[in-house]
Design a protein around this motif. Sequence first.
Motif, PDB file in Angstrom:
ATOM      1  N   ASN A 160      -1.066  16.099  -8.130  1.00 26.04           N
ATOM      2  CA  ASN A 160      -2.267  15.790  -7.467  1.00 26.04           C
ATOM      3  C   ASN A 160      -2.514  15.842  -6.100  1.00 26.04           C
ATOM      4  N   THR A 161      -1.406  16.224  -5.141  1.00 25.84           N
ATOM      5  CA  THR A 161      -1.563  16.156  -3.866  1.00 25.84           C
ATOM      6  C   THR A 161      -0.640  16.975  -3.174  1.00 25.84           C
ATOM      7  N   ILE A 162      -1.052  17.315  -1.983  1.00 21.75           N
ATOM      8  CA  ILE A 162      -0.098  18.228  -1.262  1.00 21.75           C
ATOM      9  C   ILE A 162       1.192  17.598  -0.789  1.00 21.75           C
ATOM     10  N   PHE A 163       1.316  16.476  -0.620  1.00 20.58           N
ATOM     11  CA  PHE A 163       2.773  15.774  -0.248  1.00 20.58           C
ATOM     12  C   PHE A 163       2.793  14.572  -1.121  1.00 20.58           C
ATOM     13  N   THR A 164       4.038  14.175  -1.054  1.00 21.63           N
ATOM     14  CA  THR A 164       4.561  12.876  -1.695  1.00 21.63           C
ATOM     15  C   THR A 164       5.168  11.940  -0.490  1.00 21.63           C
ATOM     16  N   LEU A 165       5.274  10.691  -1.103  1.00 19.87           N
ATOM     17  CA  LEU A 165       5.967   9.739  -0.057  1.00 19.87           C
ATOM     18  C   LEU A 165       7.602   9.280  -0.773  1.00 19.87           C
TER      19      LEU A 165
ATOM     20  N   PHE B 173       0.932  -1.222   0.155  1.00 22.00           N
ATOM     21  CA  PHE B 173      -0.062   0.093   0.138  1.00 22.00           C
ATOM     22  C   PHE B 173       1.038   1.155  -0.076  1.00 22.00           C
ATOM     23  N   TYR B 174       1.846   1.131   0.557  1.00 25.77           N
ATOM     24  CA  TYR B 174       2.990   2.388   0.756  1.00 25.77           C
ATOM     25  C   TYR B 174       3.486   2.491  -0.595  1.00 25.77           C
ATOM     26  N   VAL B 175       4.026   1.598  -1.263  1.00 20.21           N
ATOM     27  CA  VAL B 175       4.563   1.686  -2.756  1.00 20.21           C
ATOM     28  C   VAL B 175       3.596   2.388  -3.569  1.00 20.21           C
ATOM     29  N   GLY B 176       2.308   1.615  -3.473  1.00 13.81           N
ATOM     30  CA  GLY B 176       1.216   2.031  -4.514  1.00 13.81           C
ATOM     31  C   GLY B 176       0.785   3.421  -4.048  1.00 13.81           C
ATOM     32  N   ALA B 177       0.819   3.927  -2.859  1.00  8.98           N
ATOM     33  CA  ALA B 177       0.596   5.510  -2.722  1.00  8.98           C
ATOM     34  C   ALA B 177       1.698   6.454  -2.934  1.00  8.98           C
ATOM     35  N   ALA B 178       2.827   5.809  -2.901  1.00  8.84           N
ATOM     36  CA  ALA B 178       3.907   6.552  -3.408  1.00  8.84           C
ATOM     37  C   ALA B 178       3.972   6.973  -4.938  1.00  8.84           C
ATOM     38  N   SER B 179       3.447   5.944  -5.615  1.00 10.91           N
ATOM     39  CA  SER B 179       3.583   6.046  -6.979  1.00 10.91           C
ATOM     40  C   SER B 179       2.425   6.872  -7.440  1.00 10.91           C
ATOM     41  N   LEU B 180       1.376   6.985  -6.606  1.00 10.35           N
ATOM     42  CA  LEU B 180       0.125   7.580  -6.746  1.00 10.35           C
ATOM     43  C   LEU B 180       0.139   9.102  -6.559  1.00 10.35           C
ATOM     44  N   TYR B 181       0.816   9.337  -5.225  1.00  5.11           N
ATOM     45  CA  TYR B 181       0.789  10.736  -4.708  1.00  5.11           C
ATOM     46  C   TYR B 181       2.221  11.627  -5.448  1.00  5.11           C
TER      47      TYR B 181
END
Length: 238
Positions: free
Chosen positions: A215-220, A203-211
Motif C-alpha cells: 500500500n505504499t512506496i516505502f517501508t520503515l 508513531f514510528y512503530v505504528g507507521a512501520a506496521s502500516l506501511y
Amino acid sequence: MSDTEFKQHENAMDVPVLIRQDTQPALPTYHRRFGNPAPLGVFSFGAPVFMLSMFMVGTDGVTTTNVIVGMALITGGFGQFCAGMWEMACGNTFGATLFGLFSTFWGSYGLIFIPGTGILAAYEGSPETAAQLHNAIGIYLSTWFILGVLLTLGALRTSVAMLSLATMICSTILVLAVSEFTQMVSVTKAAGAMGIVTALLTFYVGAASLYTEENTIFTLPTGPFKRSAAHPHHGHQA
C-alpha cells in the motif's frame, strides 16, 4: 457446500482465515482474511501520550488538561481495546495483552477526571485527604510501571523498535510516578519530555506496521531480532 457453511484455512502467517461462500447469491463472493490490527493499537496509544505530554511540558501555557479525557477514553481506551481483541483473534497473544491492558490504563485514567465518578471529589473533603491524591495517583502509576516491565520482558524477541518503545513506556511511567510523589515541576516536565519521545517512537512503530509494500512506496525498518529454528514466528509483530 451449503449457503451457510464455514471453512477454516491457514494463510502464510498461520493466521486463521474465515471464508464464507454464497452468503448472498445476488452479491459477489469475498474471501476475507484478518488484517493487521497493530497500527490501530499503536497509534491509539501514542496519540493520548503525545497530547498529555505536551500539556505536561507547559506547551502554550495550557494548565487545565481535562480535554485529555475524551482522547483517553475513546482513542486510548476504545481504540486499543478493539485492536487487542482483534490481535487475539489473529493469534497474537502478546499484542492482545499489550493493547488490552493499555486500553484499560487509558480508560481508567480518563475516569479519574470525570466528575460523575466521584474519584477526585473523594479527596476534597479535607487538606489531609487532598494531600493524598498525588500519592494515590503515584501508586496507580507504579502499578502500571510493574505491568510495563513484565510486558517489556515479553518483547525481548520482537524487534529493536518494539523493545525500545516498551522500554521508553516503562521509563516514562516511572518518572511520571515520581513526579506525582514529589510534586516537583522539573520532574513533571522531564516526564512530559520523555512522553513526547515515547509518543514519537510510537508513531514510528505504528507507521512501520502500516506501511507495507502492498500500500505504499516505502517501508520503515524495525530491526527484527533473529529467531532460531526452534522458535518459529507466528502471527505478526510490530
